[in-house]
Design a protein around this motif. Structure first.
Motif, mmCIF file in Angstrom:
data_model
loop_
_atom_site.group_PDB
_atom_site.id
_atom_site.type_symbol
_atom_site.label_atom_id
_atom_site.label_comp_id
_atom_site.label_asym_id
_atom_site.label_seq_id
_atom_site.Cartn_x
_atom_site.Cartn_y
_atom_site.Cartn_z
ATOM 1 N N GLU A 1 55.760 14.845 -48.827
ATOM 2 C CA GLU A 1 56.835 13.868 -48.769
ATOM 3 C C GLU A 1 57.505 13.702 -50.131
ATOM 4 N N LEU A 2 56.728 13.682 -51.195
ATOM 5 C CA LEU A 2 57.271 13.515 -52.537
ATOM 6 C C LEU A 2 58.183 14.678 -52.921
ATOM 7 N N ILE A 3 57.721 15.898 -52.714
ATOM 8 C CA ILE A 3 58.493 17.075 -53.120
ATOM 9 C C ILE A 3 59.673 17.324 -52.190
ATOM 10 N N ASP A 4 59.474 17.215 -50.885
ATOM 11 C CA ASP A 4 60.526 17.584 -49.941
ATOM 12 C C ASP A 4 61.535 16.476 -49.660
ATOM 13 N N SER A 5 61.123 15.205 -49.747
ATOM 14 C CA SER A 5 62.029 14.121 -49.362
ATOM 15 C C SER A 5 62.516 13.277 -50.535
ATOM 16 N N ILE A 6 61.662 13.003 -51.488
ATOM 17 C CA ILE A 6 62.043 12.093 -52.572
ATOM 18 C C ILE A 6 62.659 12.854 -53.738
ATOM 19 N N ILE A 7 61.948 13.835 -54.284
ATOM 20 C CA ILE A 7 62.485 14.607 -55.411
ATOM 21 C C ILE A 7 63.569 15.556 -54.916
ATOM 22 N N ASP A 8 63.337 16.242 -53.819
ATOM 23 C CA ASP A 8 64.319 17.058 -53.110
ATOM 24 C C ASP A 8 65.026 18.072 -54.015
ATOM 25 N N THR A 9 64.271 18.827 -54.802
ATOM 26 C CA THR A 9 64.820 19.919 -55.608
ATOM 27 C C THR A 9 64.544 21.211 -54.865
ATOM 28 N N LYS A 10 65.600 21.867 -54.436
ATOM 29 C CA LYS A 10 65.461 23.088 -53.652
ATOM 30 C C LYS A 10 65.825 24.307 -54.494
ATOM 31 N N ILE A 11 65.081 25.369 -54.303
ATOM 32 C CA ILE A 11 65.344 26.651 -54.959
ATOM 33 C C ILE A 11 65.288 27.745 -53.892
ATOM 34 N N ASN A 12 65.781 28.926 -54.231
ATOM 35 C CA ASN A 12 65.699 30.077 -53.340
ATOM 36 C C ASN A 12 64.743 31.094 -53.935
ATOM 37 N N VAL A 13 63.868 31.641 -53.103
ATOM 38 C CA VAL A 13 62.920 32.665 -53.527
ATOM 39 C C VAL A 13 63.312 33.973 -52.861
ATOM 40 N N PHE A 14 63.467 35.021 -53.682
ATOM 41 C CA PHE A 14 63.802 36.347 -53.189
ATOM 42 C C PHE A 14 62.611 37.266 -53.398
ATOM 43 N N LYS A 15 62.151 37.873 -52.314
ATOM 44 C CA LYS A 15 61.032 38.814 -52.353
ATOM 45 C C LYS A 15 61.583 40.238 -52.387
ATOM 46 N N VAL A 16 60.890 41.120 -53.090
ATOM 47 C CA VAL A 16 61.290 42.516 -53.184
ATOM 48 C C VAL A 16 60.979 43.225 -51.874
ATOM 49 N N SER A 17 61.946 43.982 -51.380
ATOM 50 C CA SER A 17 61.733 44.801 -50.187
ATOM 51 C C SER A 17 61.243 46.174 -50.648
ATOM 52 N N LEU A 18 59.943 46.373 -50.607
ATOM 53 C CA LEU A 18 59.364 47.635 -51.085
ATOM 54 C C LEU A 18 59.794 48.824 -50.237
ATOM 55 N N HIS A 19 60.013 48.588 -48.959
ATOM 56 C CA HIS A 19 60.411 49.680 -48.063
ATOM 57 C C HIS A 19 61.810 50.193 -48.399
ATOM 58 N N ASP A 20 62.721 49.296 -48.800
ATOM 59 C CA ASP A 20 64.109 49.671 -49.063
ATOM 60 C C ASP A 20 64.381 50.048 -50.515
ATOM 61 N N THR A 21 63.465 49.766 -51.431
ATOM 62 C CA THR A 21 63.654 50.078 -52.846
ATOM 63 C C THR A 21 63.241 51.521 -53.098
#
Length: 158
Positions: A19-39
């Motif tokens: 609740e603290l992280i998702d609703s009160i502080i509410d700082t969102k970031i995007n995480v990008f994972k490496v596609s090993l199959h396509d690299t």
């Protein structure tokens, strides 16, 4: 299990932190994972450019360090480190597993994960791992090719 900490207590801590992280502080970031199959890699397993999966949005706590500008013969370069703290249960519900080399988008910049620390335990019990801390450094946007940086025509079109 510890003598004075029950599963009910652990669930209570998890609920408060979610609740603290998702609703009160509410700082969102995007995480990008490496596609090993396509690299594409060369003979030595190295790659000149990586291909990434689409970003996953997740909430976290961010501790940025001051940025430093380094002057070199080819121009200036900005260096900044940041720590991103994630709630383990939140990552599990989104089926996201962080690894070294993943990219985090925050504050119009891209941060590459250097190290992952998973040693915050509730009541010292290793079965109750609570958070995941990622230490990162700012990386060049042109290196990642996640967005178009420059566009233009030839000299004849100018």
């Amino acid at each position: 299990m510890a003598q004075f900490v029950s599963q009910r207590d652990v669930d209570f801590f998890d609920g408060l932190n979610s609740e603290l992280i998702d609703s009160i502080i509410d700082t969102k970031i995007n995480v990008f994972k490496v596609s090993l199959h396509d690299t594409e890699v060369n003979l030595y397993g190295e790659s000149m450019s990586k291909v990434f999966f689409p970003g996953v949005t997740v909430g976290c706590l961010i501790t940025p360090e001051d940025s430093a500008v380094e002057m070199a013969e080819y121009g200036s370069d900005i260096d900044q480190a940041a720590s991103f703290a994630f709630h383990r249960k939140t990552l599990q519900t989104q089926n996201l597993y962080l690894e070294i080399g993943d990219i985090i988008e925050w504050n119009s910049g891209y941060y590459e994960v250097n190290n992952i620390i998973e040693n915050q335990f509730i009541s010292g019990q290793t079965t109750h791992s609570h958070s995941i801390l990622c230490t990162t450094h700012l990386t060049r946007k042109s290196k990642l090719k996640l967005e178009q940086i420059r566009s233009g025509g030839t000299l004849a079109n100018i």
